[in-house]
Design a protein around this motif. Structure first.
Motif, PDB file in Angstrom:
ATOM      1  N   THR A  11       0.888  -1.134  -0.052  1.00  0.00           N
ATOM      2  CA  THR A  11      -0.084  -0.078  -0.023  1.00  0.00           C
ATOM      3  C   THR A  11       0.860   1.394  -0.120  1.00  0.00           C
ATOM      4  OG1 THR A  11      -0.001   0.199   2.407  1.00  0.00           O
ATOM      5  CG2 THR A  11      -1.975  -1.277   1.179  1.00  0.00           C
ATOM      6  N   PRO A  56      -8.176   5.042   1.087  1.00  0.00           N
ATOM      7  CA  PRO A  56      -7.109   5.394   2.158  1.00  0.00           C
ATOM      8  C   PRO A  56      -7.704   5.879   3.377  1.00  0.00           C
ATOM      9  CG  PRO A  56      -7.059   7.187   0.660  1.00  0.00           C
ATOM     10  CD  PRO A  56      -7.970   6.108   0.031  1.00  0.00           C
ATOM     11  N   ASN A  74      -9.802   2.957   4.796  1.00  0.00           N
ATOM     12  CA  ASN A  74      -8.664   2.172   4.882  1.00  0.00           C
ATOM     13  C   ASN A  74      -8.955   0.724   4.694  1.00  0.00           C
ATOM     14  OD1 ASN A  74      -6.668   3.897   5.745  1.00  0.00           O
ATOM     15  ND2 ASN A  74      -7.678   4.012   7.690  1.00  0.00           N
TER      16      ASN A  74
END
Length: 184
Positions: free
Chosen positions: A86, A133, A159
């Motif tokens: 990520t 995110p 997330n």
């Protein structure tokens, strides 16, 4: 040494023109020498105004099949991180049937989000998942054809991967992503 007297004479003439306001006119136009001439055809340049059109949108559409229309500059298409990794602030969109058309991401599209808020208008077909995110993200999508369309807005969890479009309903209809907004 001869050039110094000529410079003195030229300077004296220029100085007397400046003091007296008398100038020699151009014989052809009658306009005083050194004056700017403005014609009716002269128009000032347009002011610098941001149009928020996505840069290189046509080339990106040709290469990847995603139509980027406009945005505020805080959500930018980037290369996706390697599988299993990520990158902070990167939103990942999964599509179906774009692996051949999208020669770069093979159906995966990533956007780097910067600042406290971001938005982008786009057209991306067959979206089924969006991994967010640490931003509150909403995705506005449309499904249907021939005037029988249905619009739907998805509020995504931070997330994590979020099912959207066809993955969010039993009918498995294809959805096109139209815009994204994100806030911190």
């Amino acid at each position: 040494m001869r050039s110094i007297p000529k410079l003195l004479v030229a300077g004296a003439v220029a100085g007397s023109v400046a003091l007296t306001g008398v100038a020699v006119a151009d014989a052809a136009t009658g306009v005083p020498a050194g004056s700017a001439v403005v014609t009716a055809d002269d128009t000032p340049p347009p002011p610098d105004v941001e149009d928020f059109v996505y840069p290189d949108a046509d080339k990106i559409f040709t290469d990847r099949g995603i139509r980027l229309i406009t945005g505020d500059g805080h959500m930018v298409l980037v290369d996706c991180p390697a599988p299993g990794t990520t990158k902070p602030g990167v939103l990942l969109i999964d599509t179906r049937g774009m692996t051949d058309r999208d020669t770069i991401g093979h159906g995966k599209f990533c956007f780097q989000i910067t600042g406290n808020s971001a938005s982008i208008k786009l057209e991306l077909p067959s979206v089924y998942g969006i991994t967010t995110p640490d931003y509150a993200v909403t995705a506005h999508m449309v499904t249907g054809t021939g005037g029988q369309t249905e619009e739907k807005t998805f509020t995504l969890l931070r997330n994590m991967p979020n099912p959207v479009g066809e993955a969010s309903e039993p009918q498995r209809r294809p959805y096109t992503l139209l815009d994204l907004t994100a806030t911190k």
